[in-house]
Motif scaffolding. Structure first.
Motif, PDB file in Angstrom:
ATOM      1  N   ALA A 338      28.404  30.584  45.054  1.00 57.15           N
ATOM      2  CA  ALA A 338      29.196  31.807  44.875  1.00 57.15           C
ATOM      3  C   ALA A 338      29.271  32.154  43.404  1.00 57.15           C
ATOM      4  O   ALA A 338      29.427  31.278  42.547  1.00 57.15           O
ATOM      5  CB  ALA A 338      30.593  31.585  45.432  1.00 57.15           C
ATOM      6  N   PRO A 340      31.374  34.880  41.028  1.00 62.62           N
ATOM      7  CA  PRO A 340      32.304  36.006  40.866  1.00 62.62           C
ATOM      8  C   PRO A 340      31.678  37.097  40.005  1.00 62.62           C
ATOM      9  O   PRO A 340      31.045  36.797  38.994  1.00 62.62           O
ATOM     10  CB  PRO A 340      33.503  35.384  40.123  1.00 62.62           C
ATOM     11  N   TRP A 346      31.802  39.713  44.581  1.00 58.46           N
ATOM     12  CA  TRP A 346      31.182  38.381  44.556  1.00 58.46           C
ATOM     13  C   TRP A 346      29.720  38.488  44.973  1.00 58.46           C
ATOM     14  O   TRP A 346      29.349  39.378  45.746  1.00 58.46           O
ATOM     15  CB  TRP A 346      31.849  37.452  45.588  1.00 58.46           C
ATOM     16  N   ASP A 371      37.137  29.869  42.904  1.00 57.89           N
ATOM     17  CA  ASP A 371      36.538  29.479  41.630  1.00 57.89           C
ATOM     18  C   ASP A 371      37.688  29.214  40.663  1.00 57.89           C
ATOM     19  O   ASP A 371      38.206  30.132  40.030  1.00 57.89           O
ATOM     20  CB  ASP A 371      35.632  30.605  41.106  1.00 57.89           C
ATOM     21  N   ARG A 376      39.603  32.839  40.373  1.00 62.45           N
ATOM     22  CA  ARG A 376      39.279  33.865  41.366  1.00 62.45           C
ATOM     23  C   ARG A 376      39.249  33.202  42.731  1.00 62.45           C
ATOM     24  O   ARG A 376      38.758  32.085  42.881  1.00 62.45           O
ATOM     25  CB  ARG A 376      37.902  34.476  41.072  1.00 62.45           C
TER      26      ARG A 376
END
Ligand code: GLA
Length: 422
Positions: A338, A340, A346, A371, A376
């Motif tokens: 992932a 951000p 994302w 995160d 986030r």
């Protein structure tokens, strides 16, 4: 307090003196010149361009560089964001009696300044290569003892990007040696991206943010998806091996605008399968690595061109937050990364590491995306995000399970926008 002025003759003349000074840095390090800094604002997003090494090694000349610049424009790579045309090792001829470096007169008869003018005329930028040691990895003259002179020469030629290698540097301290070149570039006065290439040996991520704009984190890339090549003392790492060094070592906190973990030049278009090439490109984009191409732009296939110019994937790499992805899930051969993005968005990448197909049954509501480093998070039970598949262009949202089949060595790469309330 009185200061005593002592004059003395140097005990060692010229170059020997410099060599001794360089050796000194081994023991005492160097804080560099206090006035000197790297040029800021040159790499607020990961640099994008091309480099001659992966495909051509030492078989380079001015025609290749000119034709590559032409191809970068003609194929739409320039419009997609690529701008640096970087000459790697083996462009060098000899130093003259005054120590000035010259290009190989047979391969670069018009000189580097003329090449820079040509590349600039196309709206592109020119990069060059040197080494902190006495000789480069290819045995050409290195910059040790000539740092200020070489930086001045590069500036006078109109160079925009310097890659600085680490061969033949026994006993040198990397931070000190790279700081010397940073200072030399600052003194030369021309903004040049400074690319540190010491293969992660001295943990450059811990010191290089002040010194350069990008630093190699690993040994050289090897043109394969999941393998390692170790002839003699050197090692080449395939795509997944390089990824693992980044995902495991938690290097991400060191990356950001102006300072990037460099996973090495790309091998897209150099012989891996299309799925592997797409995965390679996606991984580099997710990890906010510089995108420096390593294939022959003049002859690449349409499918390679499409992979390299995918606007959605490039936008993830060039996102202005400059956050490197983190691995959020590892389920056997299936992993999820992932990243951000700016504006609360994302990017998500599902990676099938295996050479067998894999099924994705992803229930968004079962995992909160977090995160910590960037504070986030998304709880998909409370928020619905739209997703778009950056390769197939399919769309959907997180209110329904994601069901997909991943081919061997392939990825599903999504951009998530939202949120909307469920
Ligand atoms: C080292 C670098 C490569 C390339 C070669 C050139 O191996 O890591 O990227 O520049 O040297 O000799």
């Amino acid at each position: 307090m009185k200061t005593k002025h002592v004059t003395h003759k140097p005990l060692l003349p010229g170059k020997a003196m410099m060599a001794a000074a360089a050796a000194f840095t081994v023991f005492f390090g160097s804080a560099g010149n206090s006035w000197a800094q790297k040029f800021e604002g040159l790499a607020d997003t990961p640099p994008m361009g091309w480099n001659s090494w992966n495909k051509f090694a030492c078989d380079i000349d001015e025609r290749l560089i000119r034709e590559t610049a032409d191809a970068m424009v003609k194929t739409g790579l320039k419009d997609a964001g690529y701008q640096y045309v970087n000459i790697d090792d083996c462009w060098h001829g000899q130093r003259d009696a005054n120590g000035n470096i010259h290009p190989d007169p047979k391969r670069f008869p018009s000189g580097i300044k003329a090449l820079a003018d040509y590349v600039h005329g196309k709206g592109l930028k020119l990069g060059i290569y040197s080494d902190a040691g006495d000789t480069t990895c290819g045995g050409r003259p290195g910059s040790r003892g000539y740092e200020y002179q070489d930086a001045r020469t590069y500036a006078s030629w109109g160079i925009d990007y310097v890659k600085y290698d680490w061969c033949n540097t026994p006993l040198l301290n990397a931070e000190a040696a790279y700081t010397t070149m940073r200072d030399a570039i600052a003194k030369a006065g021309r903004p040049m991206v400074f690319s540190i290439c010491e293969w992660g040996m001295s943990k450059p991520w811990e010191w290089a943010g002040k010194v350069g704009h990008l630093w190699r984190t690993t040994p050289d890339i090897y043109n394969c998806f999941d393998c390692q090549f170790s002839p003699g003392l050197s090692t080449g790492l395939g795509v997944l091996r390089i990824l693992d060094k980044h995902a495991d070592a938690n290097l991400r906190k060191f990356a950001g605008p102006g300072r990037w973990n460099d996973m090495d030049m790309l091998e897209v278009g150099n012989g891996m399968s299309e799925d592997q090439d797409r995965a390679h490109m996606s991984i580099w984009a997710m990890m906010a690595s510089p995108l420096i191409l390593g294939n022959d732009l003049r002859t690449m296939s349409e499918s390679t061109r499409r992979i390299l110019t995918n606007p959605g994937v490039i936008a993830v790499n060039q996102d202005k937050l400059g956050v490197q992805a983190l691995r959020v899930l590892a389920d056997g051969p299936l992993e999820v990364y992932a990243k951000p993005l700016d504006g609360g968005q994302w990017a998500l990448m599902f990676l099938n590491r295996s050479n067998q197909p894999a099924d994705i049954h992803h229930d968004w509501k079962k995992q909160v995306l977090i995160d910590d480093l960037n504070q986030r998070s998304v709880d998909f039970k409370e928020n619905v995000y739209q997703w778009s598949d950056l390769w197939s262009k399919k769309t959907g949202d997180t209110s329904r399970k994601l069901e997909a089949k991943l081919a061997p060595h392939s990825v599903l790469m999504l951009r998530l926008t939202g949120p909307a309330k469920p």
